[in-house]
Scaffold this motif. Structure first.
Motif, PDB file in Angstrom:
ATOM      1  N   GLU A  31       0.830  -1.201   0.000  1.00 29.27           N
ATOM      2  CA  GLU A  31       0.000   0.000   0.000  1.00 29.27           C
ATOM      3  C   GLU A  31       0.871   1.260   0.000  1.00 29.27           C
ATOM      4  OE1 GLU A  31      -3.928   1.017   2.449  1.00 29.27           O
ATOM      5  OE2 GLU A  31      -2.124   1.266   3.671  1.00 29.27           O
ATOM      6  N   LYS A  32       1.907   1.238   0.856  1.00 27.31           N
ATOM      7  CA  LYS A  32       2.811   2.391   0.953  1.00 27.31           C
ATOM      8  C   LYS A  32       3.579   2.603  -0.346  1.00 27.31           C
ATOM      9  CE  LYS A  32       4.975   5.609   3.351  1.00 27.31           C
ATOM     10  NZ  LYS A  32       4.266   6.783   3.912  1.00 27.31           N
ATOM     11  N   LEU A  33       4.066   1.513  -0.940  1.00 23.55           N
ATOM     12  CA  LEU A  33       4.857   1.631  -2.170  1.00 23.55           C
ATOM     13  C   LEU A  33       3.997   2.126  -3.331  1.00 23.55           C
ATOM     14  CD1 LEU A  33       7.649   1.314  -3.339  1.00 23.55           C
ATOM     15  CD2 LEU A  33       7.126  -1.086  -3.846  1.00 23.55           C
TER      16      LEU A  33
ATOM     17  N   PHE B  99      -5.932 -13.193   3.180  1.00 23.47           N
ATOM     18  CA  PHE B  99      -6.007 -13.590   4.584  1.00 23.47           C
ATOM     19  C   PHE B  99      -7.314 -13.087   5.162  1.00 23.47           C
ATOM     20  CE2 PHE B  99      -5.242 -13.243   9.145  1.00 23.47           C
ATOM     21  CZ  PHE B  99      -4.688 -14.494   9.418  1.00 23.47           C
ATOM     22  N   MET B 100      -8.150 -14.058   5.599  1.00 22.25           N
ATOM     23  CA  MET B 100      -9.450 -13.744   6.189  1.00 22.25           C
ATOM     24  C   MET B 100     -10.268 -12.797   5.316  1.00 22.25           C
ATOM     25  SD  MET B 100      -8.823 -13.589  10.301  1.00 22.25           S
ATOM     26  CE  MET B 100      -8.378 -15.093  11.190  1.00 22.25           C
ATOM     27  N   GLY B 101     -10.255 -13.058   4.023  1.00 23.82           N
ATOM     28  CA  GLY B 101     -11.079 -12.281   3.102  1.00 23.82           C
ATOM     29  C   GLY B 101     -10.448 -11.005   2.594  1.00 23.82           C
ATOM     30  N   ILE B 102      -9.309 -10.603   3.169  1.00 25.19           N
ATOM     31  CA  ILE B 102      -8.620  -9.391   2.737  1.00 25.19           C
ATOM     32  C   ILE B 102      -7.557  -9.784   1.715  1.00 25.19           C
ATOM     33  CG2 ILE B 102      -7.303  -7.363   3.459  1.00 25.19           C
ATOM     34  CD1 ILE B 102      -8.486  -7.742   6.252  1.00 25.19           C
ATOM     35  N   LYS B 103      -7.442  -9.033   0.655  1.00 21.12           N
ATOM     36  CA  LYS B 103      -6.520  -9.401  -0.416  1.00 21.12           C
ATOM     37  C   LYS B 103      -5.455  -8.325  -0.622  1.00 21.12           C
ATOM     38  CE  LYS B 103     -10.110 -11.991  -2.913  1.00 21.12           C
ATOM     39  NZ  LYS B 103     -10.849 -12.123  -4.194  1.00 21.12           N
ATOM     40  N   THR B 104      -4.287  -8.767  -1.041  1.00 17.13           N
ATOM     41  CA  THR B 104      -3.218  -7.847  -1.408  1.00 17.13           C
ATOM     42  C   THR B 104      -2.216  -8.575  -2.290  1.00 17.13           C
ATOM     43  OG1 THR B 104      -1.652  -6.204  -0.550  1.00 17.13           O
ATOM     44  CG2 THR B 104      -1.649  -8.357   0.521  1.00 17.13           C
ATOM     45  N   VAL B 105      -1.465  -7.823  -3.057  1.00 14.96           N
ATOM     46  CA  VAL B 105      -0.343  -8.377  -3.826  1.00 14.96           C
ATOM     47  C   VAL B 105       0.918  -7.812  -3.189  1.00 14.96           C
ATOM     48  CG1 VAL B 105       0.803  -8.539  -6.054  1.00 14.96           C
ATOM     49  CG2 VAL B 105      -1.700  -8.527  -5.931  1.00 14.96           C
ATOM     50  N   GLY B 106       1.630  -8.646  -2.455  1.00 11.49           N
ATOM     51  CA  GLY B 106       2.811  -8.199  -1.740  1.00 11.49           C
ATOM     52  C   GLY B 106       4.004  -8.021  -2.663  1.00 11.49           C
ATOM     53  N   LEU B 107       5.169  -7.795  -2.034  1.00 13.04           N
ATOM     54  CA  LEU B 107       6.402  -7.631  -2.799  1.00 13.04           C
ATOM     55  C   LEU B 107       7.099  -8.977  -2.924  1.00 13.04           C
ATOM     56  CD1 LEU B 107       7.734  -4.322  -1.191  1.00 13.04           C
ATOM     57  CD2 LEU B 107       6.155  -4.616  -3.117  1.00 13.04           C
TER      58      LEU B 107
ATOM     59  N   ALA C 217      16.916   4.474  -7.311  1.00 12.30           N
ATOM     60  CA  ALA C 217      15.708   5.174  -6.883  1.00 12.30           C
ATOM     61  C   ALA C 217      14.715   4.208  -6.249  1.00 12.30           C
ATOM     62  CB  ALA C 217      15.068   5.886  -8.066  1.00 12.30           C
ATOM     63  N   ASP C 218      14.609   3.010  -6.815  1.00 10.85           N
ATOM     64  CA  ASP C 218      13.673   2.015  -6.298  1.00 10.85           C
ATOM     65  C   ASP C 218      14.030   1.582  -4.869  1.00 10.85           C
ATOM     66  OD1 ASP C 218      12.092   1.936  -8.549  1.00 10.85           O
ATOM     67  OD2 ASP C 218      13.192   0.274  -9.468  1.00 10.85           O
ATOM     68  N   LYS C 219      15.332   1.463  -4.596  1.00  9.99           N
ATOM     69  CA  LYS C 219      15.756   0.921  -3.295  1.00  9.99           C
ATOM     70  C   LYS C 219      15.247   1.762  -2.137  1.00  9.99           C
ATOM     71  CE  LYS C 219      19.673  -1.102  -0.882  1.00  9.99           C
ATOM     72  NZ  LYS C 219      21.102  -1.490  -0.949  1.00  9.99           N
ATOM     73  N   LYS C 220      15.321   3.060  -2.279  1.00  9.75           N
ATOM     74  CA  LYS C 220      14.842   3.945  -1.222  1.00  9.75           C
ATOM     75  C   LYS C 220      13.345   3.746  -0.986  1.00  9.75           C
ATOM     76  CE  LYS C 220      14.421   8.808   0.078  1.00  9.75           C
ATOM     77  NZ  LYS C 220      14.685  10.235  -0.324  1.00  9.75           N
ATOM     78  N   GLU C 221      12.594   3.657  -2.071  1.00  8.33           N
ATOM     79  CA  GLU C 221      11.145   3.513  -1.947  1.00  8.33           C
ATOM     80  C   GLU C 221      10.753   2.139  -1.396  1.00  8.33           C
ATOM     81  OE1 GLU C 221       9.322   6.004  -2.297  1.00  8.33           O
ATOM     82  OE2 GLU C 221      10.599   7.387  -3.412  1.00  8.33           O
ATOM     83  N   VAL C 222      11.394   1.092  -1.909  1.00  6.97           N
ATOM     84  CA  VAL C 222      11.066  -0.273  -1.485  1.00  6.97           C
ATOM     85  C   VAL C 222      11.444  -0.493  -0.019  1.00  6.97           C
ATOM     86  CG1 VAL C 222      11.588  -2.713  -1.830  1.00  6.97           C
ATOM     87  CG2 VAL C 222      11.211  -1.236  -3.804  1.00  6.97           C
ATOM     88  N   THR C 223      12.627  -0.016   0.372  1.00  7.17           N
ATOM     89  CA  THR C 223      13.068  -0.149   1.768  1.00  7.17           C
ATOM     90  C   THR C 223      12.131   0.589   2.701  1.00  7.17           C
ATOM     91  OG1 THR C 223      15.379  -0.364   1.079  1.00  7.17           O
ATOM     92  CG2 THR C 223      14.963   0.241   3.369  1.00  7.17           C
TER      93      THR C 223
END
Length: 529
Positions: A388-390, A409-417, A465-471
């Motif tokens: 969500e943050k990324l 998980f328990m009906g909540i969905k997300t696509v993680g990293l 640039a990605d590393k700062k955002e992903v971290t």
């Protein structure tokens, strides 16, 4: 309750069997701790998301809990000694299967490695569960006048294992310089995971040729049916619910704590050292639990512990420096130290007719909760809030580093990293290049590796640039997971307060004996506040 460390009524081999049980629990702690330190290697090597890693670790805890419950039903009939030897065999089978995960990955890809590790952790947990089904009622039987004191000593084996495992992991972890560049690779996770076999061999040697007693309930002629009936009293049902929360907050959080705090302090090694410190604190304090409980009542101690657990997790979720992490972790450790063994002691003292069944059920429910809810839930919360943050800070980075499938998980969905992609980003592709060189030298091809190389070639131009955002997103996910988990001990504190008021209304908390109406847990006793 006596706090003397000697009791003439105990068996001649009581101390030997106590320490054998201690080593068995220590073996579980070593395996659990080392596994927490190598989750990053698993993510990088096999491409697991945080939710998938949480399910692997959680599956083990679920198996642990289920086996405790099942084997508690007939532990007395089969014999404690035979069950301990069964645990010994299961521990070795688990080690063999765990070490075979790379071979499964080579032949069947990520899914094969996932199920191999899940099965290995499940079998490891079965071995731990068989031990747990034995050592708790065994200790209560060996030390009938000092159950609380010795159950806490027995369970000091858990943090002792965590200390040994986390210290070993810290020494074998990857080393980085001030710029975050890896200067030495981590010791192969297969070597680290094999460490738990050392205490397994020790407890195996200690139980050879020893005579094991039956529980006091079994010796008194209490049937399995009568033991099971104790599970349906209102107080026992409440204790089962609370211990499910204990399992969630203690073991579920322990699965992730070193990784999350390592992210907060920008050093995985510091996260492992902090985990080692808090485990050492738990180990020491559990040797003093008997005298403490004797003075302030078990329920009072549990109430204070839950409050400290809530405060500690809130502080950890807000920590921004190493010092703040240490302070917060100290508060949290003091909170969780006495929860598990003191709950076992309360069940043993208030429901003596429950015997091995009651103690086994309370431990099993805690483990099931940690495995089916705690580990996966905390992993999912990290995935959910990190992704969500990324997406908020950089949709482009999210698209490059998101996992290939959706987690639920328990009906909540997300696509993680994707753990493998994040791992490549963290070390700048060094390990990926090394693996590519090795495969080339050996003349082998790996479709999973080739796909990752292709992806990295496309992602490399934007890596800085990605590393700062992903971290930053990963750190946010970890903090949010801790803050939300803190409300579990907050709920426990409310329930403990209700129990405290209940016992005061009936004259106070008292340990009961197997005799008449008291064995049901319904008789009032004198105050012990």
């Amino acid at each position: 309750m006596s706090n003397s460390v000697s009791d003439p009524s105990t068996a001649p081999n009581a101390k030997r069997l106590l320490w054998a049980g201690f080593m068995a629990i220590l073996a579980a702690g070593v395996g659990f701790s080392v596994r927490g330190g190598i989750l990053g290697q698993w993510a990088n090597q096999f491409g697991f998301t945080m939710t998938e890693l949480g399910t692997i670790t959680g599956g083990g805890l679920a198996g642990f809990g289920l086996i405790i419950i099942i084997f508690s039903l007939f532990a007395d009939k089969v014999g404690y000694g035979k069950l301990m030897f069964l645990a010994l065999i299961l521990h070795f089978v688990s080690a063999v299967l765990t070490l075979a995960a790379p071979a499964f990955f080579a032949s069947g890809g990520k899914d094969a490695a996932y199920w191999c590790l899940f099965a290995a952790m499940f079998i490891f947990a079965i071995g731990n569960g068989v031990c747990e089904a034995v050592v708790n009622p065994l200790t209560a039987t060996l030390f009938p006048k000092q159950q609380t004191h010795y159950l806490n000593i027995l369970h000091a084996g858990w943090p002792a294992g965590l200390v040994l495992g986390s210290v070993a992991s810290a020494f074998m972890a990857a080393r980085t310089d001030d710029a975050g560049t890896v200067v030495s690779a981590a010791v192969d996770w297969r070597i680290q995971m094999s460490l738990f076999l050392i205490p397994v061999l020790i407890y195996g040697a200690m139980i050879i040729g020893q005579k094991f007693p039956k529980s006091h309930a079994a010796q008194a002629g209490v049937t399995i049916g009568e033991m099971v009936k104790t599970l349906f009293f209102p107080l026992m049902i409440l204790l089962l619910v609370i211990h499910a929360l204990v399992g969630y907050v203690e073991l579920g959080t322990d699965s992730w704590i070193s990784k999350i705090t390592g992210s907060i302090m920008a050093s995985p090694t510091k996260g492992l050292i902090l985990f080692s410190y808090t485990s050492l604190l738990m180990f020491i304090l559990r040797f003093f639990a008997g005298p403490i409980v004797h003075r302030i009542s078990p329920i009072g101690l549990l109430l204070v512990s839950a409050i400290l657990g809530f405060v500690g997790l809130q502080l950890l979720g807000s920590a921004t420096s190493v010092m703040l992490c240490v302070v917060a972790a100290t508060v949290y450790a003091c909170g969780k130290t006495f929860l598990w063994p003191t709950m076992l002691a309360v069940v043993s003292e208030r429901f003596p007719k429950g015997g091995a069944v009651a103690i086994g059920m309370i431990g099993g429910v805690g483990m099931l909760s940690a495995g089916l809810i705690g580990g996966p839930a905390i992993g999912f919360k990290q995935d959910y809030y990190a992704s969500e943050k990324l997406q908020e800070t950089s949709k482009e980075s999210y698209e490059r580093y998101k996992a290939g499938k959706e987690n639920t998980f328990m009906g909540i969905k997300t696509v993680g990293l994707d753990g493998a992609k994040v791992g490549v980003l963290d070390d700048g592709g060094k390990e990926l290049a090394r693996a590519d060189e090795l495969l080339t030298q050996q003349g082998k091809k790996d479709p999973n590796h080739e796909a990752l190389v292709k992806w990295w070639n496309e992602a490399k131009p934007t890596a800085e640039a990605d590393k700062k955002e992903v971290t930053g997103a990963g750190l946010h996910g970890g903090r949010m997971a801790l803050k939300l988990t803190s409300f579990v001990p907050a709920l426990m504190a409310v329930l403990y307060l209700g129990m405290l008021l209940y016992f005061r209304s009936i004259g106070g908390y008292q340990a009961l004996q197997i005799s008449g109406e008291q064995a049901s847990g319904g008789t009032k006793g004198p105050a012990e506040y």
